[in-house]
Design an enzyme around this catalytic site. Structure first.
Site, PDB file in Angstrom:
ATOM      1  N   HIS A 144       0.840  -1.206   0.000  1.00  0.00           N
ATOM      2  CA  HIS A 144       0.000   0.000   0.000  1.00  0.00           C
ATOM      3  C   HIS A 144       0.878   1.261   0.000  1.00  0.00           C
ATOM      4  O   HIS A 144       0.623   2.200  -0.752  1.00  0.00           O
ATOM      5  CB  HIS A 144      -0.918  -0.018   1.231  1.00  0.00           C
ATOM      6  CG  HIS A 144      -1.637   1.271   1.467  1.00  0.00           C
ATOM      7  ND1 HIS A 144      -2.888   1.533   0.945  1.00  0.00           N
ATOM      8  CD2 HIS A 144      -1.277   2.387   2.149  1.00  0.00           C
ATOM      9  CE1 HIS A 144      -3.265   2.746   1.309  1.00  0.00           C
ATOM     10  NE2 HIS A 144      -2.305   3.299   2.039  1.00  0.00           N
ATOM     11  N   GLU A 145       1.912   1.269   0.841  1.00  0.00           N
ATOM     12  CA  GLU A 145       2.795   2.448   0.889  1.00  0.00           C
ATOM     13  C   GLU A 145       3.542   2.619  -0.436  1.00  0.00           C
ATOM     14  O   GLU A 145       3.754   3.744  -0.890  1.00  0.00           O
ATOM     15  CB  GLU A 145       3.783   2.352   2.058  1.00  0.00           C
ATOM     16  CG  GLU A 145       3.138   2.317   3.447  1.00  0.00           C
ATOM     17  CD  GLU A 145       2.104   3.408   3.696  1.00  0.00           C
ATOM     18  OE1 GLU A 145       2.222   4.495   3.087  1.00  0.00           O
ATOM     19  OE2 GLU A 145       1.154   3.188   4.472  1.00  0.00           O
ATOM     20  N   HIS A 184       1.506   4.572  -2.753  1.00  0.00           N
ATOM     21  CA  HIS A 184       1.638   6.034  -2.630  1.00  0.00           C
ATOM     22  C   HIS A 184       2.879   6.539  -3.384  1.00  0.00           C
ATOM     23  O   HIS A 184       2.840   7.598  -4.008  1.00  0.00           O
ATOM     24  CB  HIS A 184       1.740   6.434  -1.160  1.00  0.00           C
ATOM     25  CG  HIS A 184       0.437   6.343  -0.423  1.00  0.00           C
ATOM     26  ND1 HIS A 184      -0.724   6.922  -0.883  1.00  0.00           N
ATOM     27  CD2 HIS A 184       0.116   5.739   0.750  1.00  0.00           C
ATOM     28  CE1 HIS A 184      -1.710   6.681  -0.019  1.00  0.00           C
ATOM     29  NE2 HIS A 184      -1.231   5.960   0.972  1.00  0.00           N
TER      30      HIS A 184
HETATM   31 ZN   LIG Z   1      -2.136   5.230   2.659  1.00  0.00          ZN
END
Ligand SMILES: [Zn+2]
Length: 230
Positions: A101-102, A105
């Site tokens: 998930h990171e 980003h």
């Molecule tokens: Zn996030």
């Protein structure tokens, strides 16, 4: 009429609090549950993140280990991916999901994903809103319900709601990217992907809960002060 509006509006705060507490419980519950499932490949969160970043052509992004629980983040300022101790070293399905998930980003940053840029641009305004909104409303109330000041205070508070709403596509998109990458089969087996989806959905719900809760607070301010216009 004023007393009625004030009293019943308290319910909005309680509803917001219940939603927030439930979301927080739900994310912790899911994270703990899937943190017990070691991924079959045995890749750690940090190794998974390195693999994903390298594949995306982001070899220059450094991965750091930071203290705390669920403190994982991507910092677009210095282009670093910061994973909490529990994510960095863990080989659990949950840790790989959070790490991916990171990375999502970081890839948003690389691709100039518009909602991420809008969100970053709103940071100074939302800081002003967080710090100044209530003091201005209180001063407005003390000055005999000064309509001008109270309206400014409420608009400043609305900036916080706006910020939290803009955060939603950023978070959901990062998780969507993570699930897509992990579905490719390089890091997880296909039956492990739904577990990641569950963890990331739970995490995304905390952002939805925060936005709803803040929107309810805004509604409450409007109910309390809306009747006092002259
Ligand atoms: Zn996030």
């Amino acid at each position: 009429m004023y007393g009625y509006g004030y009293g019943s509006s308290y319910l909005l705060i309680i509803i917001g609090l219940v939603i927030t507490l439930w979301a927080s419980w739900y994310v912790n519950h899911n994270f703990k549950k899937y943190d017990q499932f070691a991924s079959r490949r045995g890749t750690s969160g940090a190794e998974a993140a390195r693999f994903i970043l390298d594949q995306a052509g982001l070899q220059d992004i450094q991965i750091n280990k930071v203290s705390g629980n669920l403190t994982d983040n991507y910092n677009p300022g210095n282009k670093t991916l910061n994973l909490s101790e529990s994510t960095y070293d863990s080989t659990s399905v949950a840790a790989i999901g959070v790490a991916a998930h990171e990375c999502g980003h970081a890839i948003q940053d690389q691709k100039n994903y518009a909602p991420m840029r809008v969100r970053a641009a709103l940071v100074p305004a939302v800081n002003l809103g967080s710090n100044a909104s209530f003091p201005i409303i209180i001063v407005g109330a003390l000055l005999g319900m000064n309509h001008f000041l109270i309206t400014i205070g409420i608009w400043l508070f609305a900036l916080i709601v706006l910020f939290q709403v803009v955060t939603l596509p950023v978070e959901f998109n990062a998780s969507g990217r993570a699930i897509k990458i992990l579905s490719s089969g390089d890091l997880l087996d296909s039956d492990e992907v739904p577990m990641v989806r569950q963890v990331l959905l739970a995490a995304a719900l905390t952002y939805v809960a925060a936005a709803i809760s803040t929107a309810l607070q805004l509604l409450r301010l409007i109910i309390i002060f809306g009747d006092n216009r002259n």
